[in-house]
Write a protein that holds these residues in place. Structure first.
Motif, PDB file in Angstrom:
ATOM      1  N   ASP A  76       0.858  -1.187   0.000  1.00 53.56           N
ATOM      2  CA  ASP A  76       0.000   0.000   0.000  1.00 53.56           C
ATOM      3  C   ASP A  76       0.893   1.235   0.000  1.00 53.56           C
ATOM      4  O   ASP A  76       1.674   1.453   0.943  1.00 53.56           O
ATOM      5  CB  ASP A  76      -0.907  -0.020   1.230  1.00 53.56           C
ATOM      6  N   LYS A  77       0.782   2.035  -1.032  1.00 52.17           N
ATOM      7  CA  LYS A  77       1.680   3.188  -1.178  1.00 52.17           C
ATOM      8  C   LYS A  77       1.627   4.130   0.026  1.00 52.17           C
ATOM      9  O   LYS A  77       2.641   4.698   0.414  1.00 52.17           O
ATOM     10  CB  LYS A  77       1.346   3.953  -2.462  1.00 52.17           C
ATOM     11  N   LYS A  78       0.450   4.315   0.584  1.00 50.70           N
ATOM     12  CA  LYS A  78       0.345   5.308   1.649  1.00 50.70           C
ATOM     13  C   LYS A  78       1.083   4.895   2.923  1.00 50.70           C
ATOM     14  O   LYS A  78       1.361   5.736   3.777  1.00 50.70           O
ATOM     15  CB  LYS A  78      -1.115   5.621   1.949  1.00 50.70           C
ATOM     16  N   ASP A  79       1.437   3.605   3.035  1.00 51.13           N
ATOM     17  CA  ASP A  79       2.191   3.148   4.203  1.00 51.13           C
ATOM     18  C   ASP A  79       3.641   3.613   4.173  1.00 51.13           C
ATOM     19  O   ASP A  79       4.355   3.460   5.170  1.00 51.13           O
ATOM     20  CB  ASP A  79       2.162   1.617   4.283  1.00 51.13           C
ATOM     21  N   ASP A 101      -2.591  15.591   1.476  1.00 51.67           N
ATOM     22  CA  ASP A 101      -1.695  14.893   0.552  1.00 51.67           C
ATOM     23  C   ASP A 101      -2.482  14.485  -0.692  1.00 51.67           C
ATOM     24  O   ASP A 101      -3.640  14.066  -0.596  1.00 51.67           O
ATOM     25  CB  ASP A 101      -1.118  13.634   1.205  1.00 51.67           C
ATOM     26  N   LEU A 118      -2.300  12.316  -4.552  1.00 49.00           N
ATOM     27  CA  LEU A 118      -1.624  11.305  -5.357  1.00 49.00           C
ATOM     28  C   LEU A 118      -2.072  11.414  -6.802  1.00 49.00           C
ATOM     29  O   LEU A 118      -3.263  11.323  -7.105  1.00 49.00           O
ATOM     30  CB  LEU A 118      -1.952   9.905  -4.830  1.00 49.00           C
ATOM     31  N   ASN A 143      -4.629   2.069  -6.369  1.00 51.94           N
ATOM     32  CA  ASN A 143      -3.812   2.967  -5.549  1.00 51.94           C
ATOM     33  C   ASN A 143      -4.615   4.182  -5.107  1.00 51.94           C
ATOM     34  O   ASN A 143      -4.508   4.633  -3.956  1.00 51.94           O
ATOM     35  CB  ASN A 143      -2.587   3.427  -6.326  1.00 51.94           C
ATOM     36  N   TRP A 192      -5.849   5.465  -1.345  1.00 52.82           N
ATOM     37  CA  TRP A 192      -5.386   6.783  -0.873  1.00 52.82           C
ATOM     38  C   TRP A 192      -6.503   7.549  -0.163  1.00 52.82           C
ATOM     39  O   TRP A 192      -6.250   8.370   0.705  1.00 52.82           O
ATOM     40  CB  TRP A 192      -4.891   7.558  -2.087  1.00 52.82           C
ATOM     41  N   ILE A 223       4.617   6.833   3.229  1.00 54.99           N
ATOM     42  CA  ILE A 223       4.689   8.291   3.206  1.00 54.99           C
ATOM     43  C   ILE A 223       5.443   8.810   4.426  1.00 54.99           C
ATOM     44  O   ILE A 223       5.163   8.397   5.547  1.00 54.99           O
ATOM     45  CB  ILE A 223       3.269   8.904   3.169  1.00 54.99           C
ATOM     46  N   ILE A 244       0.513   9.677   6.208  1.00 51.61           N
ATOM     47  CA  ILE A 244      -0.335  10.378   5.246  1.00 51.61           C
ATOM     48  C   ILE A 244      -1.202  11.415   5.934  1.00 51.61           C
ATOM     49  O   ILE A 244      -1.651  11.230   7.078  1.00 51.61           O
ATOM     50  CB  ILE A 244      -1.198   9.372   4.454  1.00 51.61           C
TER      51      ILE A 244
END
Length: 219
Positions: free
Chosen positions: A99-102, A112, A114, A121, A125, A104, A108
Motif C-alpha cells: 500500500d503506497k500510503k504506508d 496529501d 496522489l 492505488n 489513498w 509516506i 499520510i
C-alpha cells in the motif's frame, strides 16, 4: 495545516508511457524501465509545479519490483534524466503489491495528493487524502474511479493549472477518457501541445542567443 501540501506522483503509466509486455519476464530484463518514454505533458506539468508553485511539495511515489536487479536503479536514473528537479530524498519506491500510503514520510495527511493512473492505488489513498487519476489513453475502462481525472492530452500548462486547482482551490475535475474523444477533439489537443512545445523551444532559443550575445559582448 502549517505544512506545505504534498503531491505524490506515480511513474509507470503516469510520468512514463505504459509499455505492454508479452511476458512477465520482460519486466526483469535490463533497460526496460530506464528506456520508458516520458509522457511529455505530464513531465513538463510536474516540472512547472516544482519550479513555480513553492506551496506544493512534490514527491515521486512509484512501486518497484523488489526482486529485480535493475528496476530500482533504472527508475532512479529515469528520474535523474527527466525530472532532475526532484531530489533523490523525495523519491519513494515501495515494493510492488504494498500500500503506497504506508510509505509516506511522517504518515499520510488529509492535504496529501496522489497523481496515479491505477484506481487501486487511488482508492486506497482516500480517505484520508485525495487522489487524482491520470487518464493515459489506456486506463479508465472499468469505471473503478469516478472522482478527479485529468488527461495526458492536455498541454503541460493546462495540466499543471488543473492539478494546482484541485490541490489549492479544492476544485473538482473529471475529464473524459482520451479514447472517448472524437478525432477532431484529439487533433485539437495535439495542436495545442505542439503549439506550446514550439513556444517553449523558441523561448529557450532566445535565451541561448541572448547568452551568446552577452558572452560575445564581454570578450
Amino acid at each position: 495545516m502549517s505544512e506545505k501540501k504534498r503531491l505524490f506522483v506515480d511513474m509507470d503509466g503516469t510520468l512514463a508511457e505504459f509499455k505492454v509486455v508479452d511476458t512477465l519476464e520482460r519486466l526483469y530484463e535490463p533497460h526496460y524501465f530506464e528506456r520508458l518514454k516520458p509522457n511529455e505533458s505530464v513531465v513538463a506539468a510536474v516540472k512547472d509545479i516544482v519550479n513555480n508553485h513553492p506551496e506544493i511539495d512534490v514527491y515521486i511515489l512509484s512501486a518497484v519490483l523488489s526482486d529485480s536487479k535493475y528496476a530500482l536503479y533504472e527508475k532512479k536514473n529515469w528520474i535523474k534524466e527527466y525530472l532532475p528537479e526532484i531530489p533523490e530524498n523525495k523519491c519513494i519506491f515501495p515494493p510492488c503489491g504494498s500500500d503506497k500510503k504506508d510509505f509516506i514520510p511522517d504518515g499520510i495527511r488529509s492535504d496529501d495528493f496522489l497523481l496515479d493512473d491505477y484506481s487501486l492505488n487511488l482508492n486506497s489513498w482516500e480517505p484520508p487524502a485525495r487522489g487524482i487519476k491520470l487518464l493515459n489513453g489506456i486506463n479508465g475502462n472499468n469505471g473503478t474511479w469516478d472522482k478527479d481525472c485529468v488527461s495526458y492530452l492536455n498541454s503541460s500548462e493546462m495540466l499543471s493549472d488543473k492539478i494546482c486547482s484541485i490541490i489549492n482551490n479544492d476544485v473538482r475535475i473529471t475529464e473524459p477518457r482520451p479514447q472517448d474523444l472524437t478525432e477532431e477533439e484529439k487533433f485539437i489537443a495535439c495542436v495545442n501541445n505542439i503549439a506550446e512545445w514550439c513556444e517553449e523551444a523558441q523561448a529557450k532559443a532566445a535565451e541561448r542567443q541572448a547568452e551568446q550575445e552577452e558572452q560575445n559582448y564581454n570578450r
